[in-house]
Design a protein around this motif. Structure first.
Motif, PDB file in Angstrom:
ATOM      1  N   ILE A 107       0.827  -1.209   0.000  1.00 50.22           N
ATOM      2  CA  ILE A 107       0.000   0.000   0.000  1.00 50.22           C
ATOM      3  C   ILE A 107       0.866   1.266   0.000  1.00 50.22           C
ATOM      4  CG2 ILE A 107      -1.728   1.325   1.281  1.00 50.22           C
ATOM      5  CD1 ILE A 107      -2.878  -1.308   2.292  1.00 50.22           C
ATOM      6  N   LYS A 108       1.832   1.325   0.920  1.00 47.02           N
ATOM      7  CA  LYS A 108       2.598   2.566   1.081  1.00 47.02           C
ATOM      8  C   LYS A 108       3.558   2.810  -0.076  1.00 47.02           C
ATOM      9  CE  LYS A 108       5.996   4.762   4.142  1.00 47.02           C
ATOM     10  NZ  LYS A 108       6.744   4.642   5.406  1.00 47.02           N
ATOM     11  N   TYR A 109       4.419   1.817  -0.359  1.00 43.06           N
ATOM     12  CA  TYR A 109       5.453   2.050  -1.371  1.00 43.06           C
ATOM     13  C   TYR A 109       4.964   1.767  -2.792  1.00 43.06           C
ATOM     14  CZ  TYR A 109       9.034   3.014   2.083  1.00 43.06           C
ATOM     15  OH  TYR A 109       9.754   3.604   3.087  1.00 43.06           O
ATOM     16  N   VAL A 110       4.448   0.564  -3.020  1.00 44.27           N
ATOM     17  CA  VAL A 110       4.030   0.208  -4.379  1.00 44.27           C
ATOM     18  C   VAL A 110       2.762   0.966  -4.789  1.00 44.27           C
ATOM     19  CG1 VAL A 110       3.338  -1.694  -5.892  1.00 44.27           C
ATOM     20  CG2 VAL A 110       5.085  -2.057  -4.152  1.00 44.27           C
ATOM     21  N   GLY A 111       1.829   1.108  -3.858  1.00 42.86           N
ATOM     22  CA  GLY A 111       0.573   1.764  -4.195  1.00 42.86           C
ATOM     23  C   GLY A 111       0.630   3.271  -4.201  1.00 42.86           C
ATOM     24  N   LEU A 112       1.185   3.873  -3.124  1.00 44.10           N
ATOM     25  CA  LEU A 112       1.123   5.326  -2.962  1.00 44.10           C
ATOM     26  C   LEU A 112       2.381   6.041  -3.443  1.00 44.10           C
ATOM     27  CD1 LEU A 112      -0.454   7.756  -1.910  1.00 44.10           C
ATOM     28  CD2 LEU A 112       0.501   7.326   0.357  1.00 44.10           C
ATOM     29  N   LEU A 113       3.544   5.659  -2.903  1.00 45.84           N
ATOM     30  CA  LEU A 113       4.755   6.417  -3.220  1.00 45.84           C
ATOM     31  C   LEU A 113       5.167   6.298  -4.682  1.00 45.84           C
ATOM     32  CD1 LEU A 113       7.186   6.226  -0.176  1.00 45.84           C
ATOM     33  CD2 LEU A 113       6.338   8.256  -1.323  1.00 45.84           C
ATOM     34  N   MET A 147       7.310  -2.538 -12.272  1.00 46.05           N
ATOM     35  CA  MET A 147       7.597  -2.817 -10.865  1.00 46.05           C
ATOM     36  C   MET A 147       6.381  -3.439 -10.181  1.00 46.05           C
ATOM     37  SD  MET A 147      10.745  -1.724 -10.101  1.00 46.05           S
ATOM     38  CE  MET A 147      10.779  -1.168  -8.412  1.00 46.05           C
ATOM     39  N   ARG A 148       5.215  -2.873 -10.452  1.00 44.96           N
ATOM     40  CA  ARG A 148       3.995  -3.412  -9.840  1.00 44.96           C
ATOM     41  C   ARG A 148       3.687  -4.811 -10.362  1.00 44.96           C
ATOM     42  NH1 ARG A 148       0.286   2.136  -9.991  1.00 44.96           N
ATOM     43  NH2 ARG A 148       1.122   3.030  -8.050  1.00 44.96           N
TER      44      ARG A 148
END
Length: 651
Positions: free
Chosen positions: A90-96, A268-269
């Motif tokens: 959530i934090k790195y792959v999704g948001l940042l 990356m995702r």
């Protein structure tokens, strides 16, 4: 004209169906995305991919051991699953990954992005300092990661045969020294092997995990967050301390964001969701299932190195070799990341110029920085000799990672509130949730300080002092030089009338885009001549990774054969001045390097009665200034065409 002489027209075929052409291009893009995703598996995910070697083990057999029972096994596995889901996914792959600076990621790129919006705000400097401190912590992390990854992999030999114990340290040191020795040769050829090896490694992780999950499928109930909550309810203090080891499962999260520019957000995702994350989770659940299915006495022994016990005895030696190779690749990625971060920091003005060598004629980003390489080698060897085992190193590992994660959350708060301008009732719950999680991980790791956590903090403190001292010193130097500078246009008119001109071109390097460089003043004072063409050249580093080629060169014709030339570069680009000058034809004609002289200023700092910094920092800055790489190497100037003129300056 006969029919034979008539050009034959191709027969009109059926019209392409709507979207057919688009589908073809879409297939090409999809194929390219798959290739990039495979490349990312080989380069980016090595750090987080080697965490199963020690993360699960350390929660039970580390400095705060847990009882090996169903409550703790389910609680730890649940914590690992939800940590990976919330922090990484959530934090790195999704948001940042949405917070890219012209496609580039990483803390420095994020700070540059934020600064472009809030630079004039009175709080803008706080974001910059946070980014600098996160960068400083990264150096501590980049020292521990190779040591713990390689050492934990080689320790698998003791699972194969206990008699290998005396050879663990020498083998690990040999691998690590060899790793740093090959850096100067570049990683292009070795890199071609990374992806297949890491794909095999992750596949083995998944297979080993599935085998044991099938034997004890009840481990899957750990997907329910209630078991993590129940762990805290039943054993709060121990659960809190366990977070210090659980977080080892998500080390390497920052690499996903930092390397986004190399592979793209989509690739990356795709790698993470489609392959890496499932393989990692299957392995963690497999380790939990194996331990939970054992008798208590057997489990207490197996928990000392559960990763290698996942494999049948006959396959453990091949697994050790595969894990050591994966650890080698993970360490390579961290070292390359240290080179890239250092290069960015140099371009942004936080680190003095260092000698940078390019290891590839085609790939601009493949660089080698000798000073960083040898400094990391010395630190890694000292760490291995001092801590001896990966379990001891785990006590030092984590605090730098969690510190950087907490800083990233602070930057996210600024990003969503001031750059993206989310509604407060949207961003506050999100940021608050991240603060609780990252704060808990950081607080749990603070308890490791006496057991080795002081090391990355000490490295971070030293690096932060060096980075901020250099940035502050450069700022003071420019301010002092600006106080006595002469307007270049006025100087050009007066100098033309009173000074003899000689054939050729003189390029005077200047840090400022206004005023007369001290080298130009000293040249007239001592040599009493001017070249026919005088160019005052400034290299400007923008807050973006790359600058459009059309915006590379800015020229101002001041008359009398004087020109002010500004070369604009992004903070990830190489400053190749001769190459840029070849593209500049509007600066009084083309540049002939054999008829061009480069004049550089070299300042000697003097003690000041009213110093802008503490005396010890002033001396530190002076030492850094003396030992910085020469502009000849950094700007790729022809060494036989450079003249240095010294001056004295008080800051």
């Amino acid at each position: 004209m006969s029919d034979a002489d008539t050009p034959q027209q191709p027969e009109a075929g059926p019209a392409p169906a709507p979207g057919q052409l688009t589908a073809s291009h879409g297939h090409d893009r999809q194929s390219a995305a798959y290739k990039m995703a495979i490349g990312a598996i080989g380069i980016v995910f090595g750090d987080i991919g080697t965490s199963p070697l020690y993360a699960f083990r350390e929660t039970f057999a580390g400095h705060h051991p847990l009882t090996v029972d169903q409550l703790h096994i389910l609680g730890v596995v649940s914590l690992i699953f939800w940590s990976m889901t919330i922090v990484v996914t959530i934090k790195y792959v999704g948001l940042l990954m949405r917070a890219d600076n012209k496609g580039q990621g990483g803390t420095l790129a994020l700070v540059a992005l934020i600064s472009s919006y809030i630079a004039r705000s009175k709080y803008g400097w706080i974001a910059v300092m946070l980014g600098v401190f996160a960068t400083a912590l990264f150096y501590g992390d980049s020292m521990i990661t190779p040591a713990i990854s390689v050492l934990s992999a080689v320790e698998g030999l003791t699972v194969v045969e206990a008699g290998f114990q005396p050879f663990v340290l020498p083998i690990a040191l040999a691998l690590l020294i060899g790793l740093f020795l090959i850096q100067k040769r570049g990683t292009a050829k070795v890199g071609a092997l990374f992806a297949p090896i890491m794909i095999l490694y992750f596949s083995v992780l998944a297979v080993l995990g599935v085998v044991h999950i099938v034997q004890s499928p009840e481990i899957l109930i750990a997907l329910n967050p209630w078991f993590a909550i129940q762990f805290f309810i039943a054993d709060g203090t121990t659960a809190f301390l366990a977070l210090g080891s659980v977080v080892l499962a998500v080390t390497g999260s920052e690499a996903l964001y930092s390397d986004m520019g190399h592979f793209g957000r989509g690739a990356m995702r795709l790698s993470w969701f489609g392959f890496v994350m499932p393989c990692l989770l299957l392995n963690y659940f497999g380790q939990g299932a194996m331990i939970m299915g054992m008798e208590p006495a057997v489990a207490a022994e197996a928990i000392k190195n559960p990763f290698f016990i996942l494999a049948p005895e006959v396959l453990r030696l091949p697994l050790v070799l595969l894990a050591a190779t994966a650890a080698f690749i993970a360490s390579q990625a961290v070292i390359t990341g240290a080179f890239s971060v250092t290069h960015q920091a140099i371009q942004l003005g936080f680190i003095p110029r260092l000698s940078i060598r390019h290891t590839s004629e085609t790939e601009q980003g493949q660089i080698y920085i000798p000073f960083i390489n040898w400094a990391l080698l010395v630190a890694v060897v000292v760490l291995v000799l001092n801590f001896q085992t990966s379990s001891n190193l785990a006590a030092a590992y984590g605090i730098a990672v969690t510190g950087a994660m907490l800083i990233d959350t602070c930057l996210i708060a600024v990003l969503v509130a001031m750059v993206w301008r989310w509604k407060w009732w949207v961003w506050m719950p999100v940021v608050f949730g991240f603060f609780i999680i990252d704060g808990a991980y950081f607080a749990a790791n603070i308890t490791k300080v006496p057991d080795g956590g002081w090391f990355p903090l000490a490295i971070g403190a030293v690096a932060f002092t060096l980075l901020t001292t250099w940035a502050r010193g450069r700022k003071l130097m420019r301010e002092r030089m600006a106080e006595v500078e002469l307007p270049l246009d006025i100087f050009a008119k007066s100098a033309h009338a009173s000074t003899q001109r000689v054939p050729g071109t003189a390029i005077f390097m200047s840090a400022a885009t206004s005023g007369v460089p001290s080298a130009l003043l000293h040249n007239i004072k001592h040599n009493k001549v001017l070249h026919e063409r005088v160019v005052v050249l400034t290299v400007n580093i923008a807050d973006v990774p790359y600058v459009d080629p059309e915006e590379r060169i800015g020229i101002t014709d001041l008359g009398q054969g004087f020109y002010r030339l500004v070369l604009n570069y992004g903070f990830m680009e190489e400053t190749d001045i001769p190459s840029a000058l070849k593209q500049s034809g509007k600066c009084g004609g083309k540049f002939d390097m054999m008829q061009t002289s480069f004049f550089l200023s070299r300042q000697t700092l003097l003690p000041s009665k009213n110093p802008g910094m503490a005396l010890w920092r002033e001396r530190l800055f002076s030492w850094m200034l003396r030992n910085a790489a020469t502009p000849m190497d950094f700007f790729r100037l022809p060494t036989n065409r450079v003249v240095e003129l010294g001056s004295q300056l008080e800051i």
